[in-house]
Design a protein around this motif. Structure first.
Motif, PDB file in Angstrom:
ATOM      1  N   ASP A   1       0.842  -1.202   0.000  1.00  0.00           N
ATOM      2  CA  ASP A   1       0.000   0.000   0.000  1.00  0.00           C
ATOM      3  C   ASP A   1       0.874   1.248   0.000  1.00  0.00           C
ATOM      4  OD1 ASP A   1      -2.571   1.538   0.459  1.00  0.00           O
ATOM      5  OD2 ASP A   1      -1.489   2.010   2.319  1.00  0.00           O
ATOM      6  N   LEU A   2       1.875   1.262   0.859  1.00  0.00           N
ATOM      7  CA  LEU A   2       2.781   2.405   0.924  1.00  0.00           C
ATOM      8  C   LEU A   2       3.530   2.575  -0.395  1.00  0.00           C
ATOM      9  CD1 LEU A   2       4.079   4.681   2.587  1.00  0.00           C
ATOM     10  CD2 LEU A   2       5.753   2.990   3.390  1.00  0.00           C
ATOM     11  N   GLY A   3       4.009   1.474  -0.958  1.00  0.00           N
ATOM     12  CA  GLY A   3       4.716   1.547  -2.241  1.00  0.00           C
ATOM     13  C   GLY A   3       3.856   2.139  -3.345  1.00  0.00           C
ATOM     14  N   ALA A   4       2.603   1.717  -3.384  1.00  0.00           N
ATOM     15  CA  ALA A   4       1.685   2.248  -4.411  1.00  0.00           C
ATOM     16  C   ALA A   4       1.449   3.738  -4.208  1.00  0.00           C
ATOM     17  CB  ALA A   4       0.362   1.491  -4.370  1.00  0.00           C
ATOM     18  N   ARG A   5       1.290   4.154  -2.943  1.00  0.00           N
ATOM     19  CA  ARG A   5       1.058   5.575  -2.690  1.00  0.00           C
ATOM     20  C   ARG A   5       2.283   6.422  -3.002  1.00  0.00           C
ATOM     21  NH1 ARG A   5      -0.253   6.525   2.715  1.00  0.00           N
ATOM     22  NH2 ARG A   5       0.368   4.424   3.310  1.00  0.00           N
ATOM     23  N   VAL A   6       3.476   5.903  -2.735  1.00  0.00           N
ATOM     24  CA  VAL A   6       4.705   6.616  -3.091  1.00  0.00           C
ATOM     25  C   VAL A   6       4.790   6.764  -4.609  1.00  0.00           C
ATOM     26  CG1 VAL A   6       7.232   6.441  -3.171  1.00  0.00           C
ATOM     27  CG2 VAL A   6       6.011   6.015  -1.024  1.00  0.00           C
ATOM     28  N   ALA A   7       4.555   5.669  -5.324  1.00  0.00           N
ATOM     29  CA  ALA A   7       4.608   5.715  -6.786  1.00  0.00           C
ATOM     30  C   ALA A   7       3.595   6.712  -7.337  1.00  0.00           C
ATOM     31  CB  ALA A   7       4.372   4.323  -7.366  1.00  0.00           C
ATOM     32  N   ASP A   8       2.387   6.700  -6.788  1.00  0.00           N
ATOM     33  CA  ASP A   8       1.376   7.663  -7.223  1.00  0.00           C
ATOM     34  C   ASP A   8       1.819   9.099  -6.953  1.00  0.00           C
ATOM     35  OD1 ASP A   8      -0.366   5.715  -8.157  1.00  0.00           O
ATOM     36  OD2 ASP A   8      -1.574   5.684  -6.325  1.00  0.00           O
ATOM     37  N   ALA A   9       2.445   9.313  -5.797  1.00  0.00           N
ATOM     38  CA  ALA A   9       2.834  10.669  -5.402  1.00  0.00           C
ATOM     39  C   ALA A   9       3.916  11.254  -6.304  1.00  0.00           C
ATOM     40  CB  ALA A   9       3.307  10.681  -3.950  1.00  0.00           C
ATOM     41  N   ILE A  10       4.768  10.405  -6.859  1.00  0.00           N
ATOM     42  CA  ILE A  10       5.886  10.930  -7.652  1.00  0.00           C
ATOM     43  C   ILE A  10       5.691  10.751  -9.153  1.00  0.00           C
ATOM     44  CG2 ILE A  10       7.558  10.742  -5.788  1.00  0.00           C
ATOM     45  CD1 ILE A  10       7.815   8.224  -8.461  1.00  0.00           C
ATOM     46  N   THR A  11       4.571  10.210  -9.553  1.00  0.00           N
ATOM     47  CA  THR A  11       4.349   9.899 -10.974  1.00  0.00           C
ATOM     48  C   THR A  11       4.579  11.096 -11.881  1.00  0.00           C
ATOM     49  OG1 THR A  11       2.815   8.107 -10.499  1.00  0.00           O
ATOM     50  CG2 THR A  11       2.642   9.121 -12.666  1.00  0.00           C
ATOM     51  N   TRP A  12       4.055  12.234 -11.538  1.00  0.00           N
ATOM     52  CA  TRP A  12       4.111  13.373 -12.455  1.00  0.00           C
ATOM     53  C   TRP A  12       5.208  14.374 -12.108  1.00  0.00           C
ATOM     54  CZ3 TRP A  12       1.957  11.418 -16.303  1.00  0.00           C
ATOM     55  CH2 TRP A  12       0.824  10.618 -16.178  1.00  0.00           C
ATOM     56  N   GLU A  53       7.303   8.565 -15.804  1.00  0.00           N
ATOM     57  CA  GLU A  53       5.888   8.330 -15.482  1.00  0.00           C
ATOM     58  C   GLU A  53       5.478   6.874 -15.673  1.00  0.00           C
ATOM     59  OE1 GLU A  53       6.577  10.506 -18.186  1.00  0.00           O
ATOM     60  OE2 GLU A  53       6.717  12.326 -17.000  1.00  0.00           O
ATOM     61  N   LEU A  54       5.950   6.256 -16.738  1.00  0.00           N
ATOM     62  CA  LEU A  54       5.562   4.868 -17.013  1.00  0.00           C
ATOM     63  C   LEU A  54       6.090   3.918 -15.949  1.00  0.00           C
ATOM     64  CD1 LEU A  54       5.905   4.677 -20.890  1.00  0.00           C
ATOM     65  CD2 LEU A  54       3.829   4.872 -19.515  1.00  0.00           C
ATOM     66  N   LEU A  55       7.327   4.131 -15.496  1.00  0.00           N
ATOM     67  CA  LEU A  55       7.866   3.283 -14.438  1.00  0.00           C
ATOM     68  C   LEU A  55       7.128   3.501 -13.117  1.00  0.00           C
ATOM     69  CD1 LEU A  55      11.697   3.397 -15.164  1.00  0.00           C
ATOM     70  CD2 LEU A  55      10.168   1.422 -15.359  1.00  0.00           C
ATOM     71  N   ALA A  56       6.773   4.748 -12.837  1.00  0.00           N
ATOM     72  CA  ALA A  56       6.026   5.031 -11.612  1.00  0.00           C
ATOM     73  C   ALA A  56       4.650   4.374 -11.658  1.00  0.00           C
ATOM     74  CB  ALA A  56       5.895   6.535 -11.397  1.00  0.00           C
ATOM     75  N   LEU A  57       3.983   4.484 -12.799  1.00  0.00           N
ATOM     76  CA  LEU A  57       2.673   3.840 -12.945  1.00  0.00           C
ATOM     77  C   LEU A  57       2.795   2.321 -12.864  1.00  0.00           C
ATOM     78  CD1 LEU A  57       1.177   6.068 -15.771  1.00  0.00           C
ATOM     79  CD2 LEU A  57       0.393   5.943 -13.399  1.00  0.00           C
ATOM     80  N   THR A  58       3.846   1.774 -13.453  1.00  0.00           N
ATOM     81  CA  THR A  58       4.080   0.335 -13.384  1.00  0.00           C
ATOM     82  C   THR A  58       4.293  -0.105 -11.941  1.00  0.00           C
ATOM     83  OG1 THR A  58       5.012   0.273 -15.607  1.00  0.00           O
ATOM     84  CG2 THR A  58       5.606  -1.539 -14.139  1.00  0.00           C
ATOM     85  N   ALA A  59       5.077   0.649 -11.193  1.00  0.00           N
ATOM     86  CA  ALA A  59       5.316   0.309  -9.786  1.00  0.00           C
ATOM     87  C   ALA A  59       4.002   0.307  -9.005  1.00  0.00           C
ATOM     88  CB  ALA A  59       6.307   1.296  -9.160  1.00  0.00           C
ATOM     89  N   ALA A  60       3.180   1.319  -9.223  1.00  0.00           N
ATOM     90  CA  ALA A  60       1.892   1.390  -8.515  1.00  0.00           C
ATOM     91  C   ALA A  60       0.997   0.219  -8.902  1.00  0.00           C
ATOM     92  CB  ALA A  60       1.194   2.715  -8.821  1.00  0.00           C
ATOM     93  N   GLN A  61       0.959  -0.116 -10.181  1.00  0.00           N
ATOM     94  CA  GLN A  61       0.120  -1.232 -10.642  1.00  0.00           C
ATOM     95  C   GLN A  61       0.613  -2.561 -10.098  1.00  0.00           C
ATOM     96  OE1 GLN A  61       0.293  -0.618 -14.887  1.00  0.00           O
ATOM     97  NE2 GLN A  61      -1.674   0.452 -14.886  1.00  0.00           N
ATOM     98  N   GLU A  62       1.919  -2.757 -10.044  1.00  0.00           N
ATOM     99  CA  GLU A  62       2.472  -4.000  -9.511  1.00  0.00           C
ATOM    100  C   GLU A  62       2.165  -4.133  -8.019  1.00  0.00           C
ATOM    101  OE1 GLU A  62       3.651  -6.517 -11.101  1.00  0.00           O
ATOM    102  OE2 GLU A  62       4.227  -5.726 -13.039  1.00  0.00           O
TER     103      GLU A  62
END
Length: 126
Positions: free
Chosen positions: A25-36, A42-51
């Motif tokens: 959960d924390l990993g997904a929120r971190v990835a979402d927070a730094i995506t943009w 952006e694609l790696l951040a979105l991939t991290a959140a999706q994984e």
């Protein structure tokens, strides 16, 4: 994150699973927070959140607990700023893999956690 590390290192499988849920959960929120962010891929951040989300969907819901608080300002700038979170996802992978001996679903969750760790580590060019 110390409490998450303690949970992931526990000998009690339900404690490990709850810690993995919270770490993902924390990993997904971190990835979402730094995506943009301007310096983020952006694609790696979105991939991290999706994984992270895919792994978490394979785990049982924790019986208790609250999400680990995260303020976007807590995430350090630069390539090294994501290292603690990528490291946590790597430890989550190892903890889940340790439980996944004969459990295909946990094995799949572990692989998603590993992919999330790799993606998050590379978001800022690490």
């Amino acid at each position: 994150m110390n409490a998450l590390d303690d949970n992931l290192a526990s000998r009690d499988p339900s404690t490990v699973l709850a810690g993995a849920w919270d770490a993902l959960d924390l990993g997904a929120r971190v990835a979402d927070a730094i995506t943009w962010e301007e310096t983020s891929d952006e694609l790696l951040a979105l991939t991290a959140a999706q994984e992270c989300s895919a792994a978490r969907a394979l785990l049982p819901l924790p019986g208790t607990g609250r999400p680990v608080p995260l303020e976007a300002s807590e995430i350090q700038a630069g390539p090294g700023g994501l290292a603690p979170y990528a490291g946590l996802l790597e430890r989550t992978y190892r903890a889940l893999a340790g439980l996944a001996e004969q459990d295909v679903q946990l094995s799949e969750a572990a692989e998603h956690a590993a992919a999330a760790a790799r993606s998050l580590a590379a978001v800022r060019g690490q």
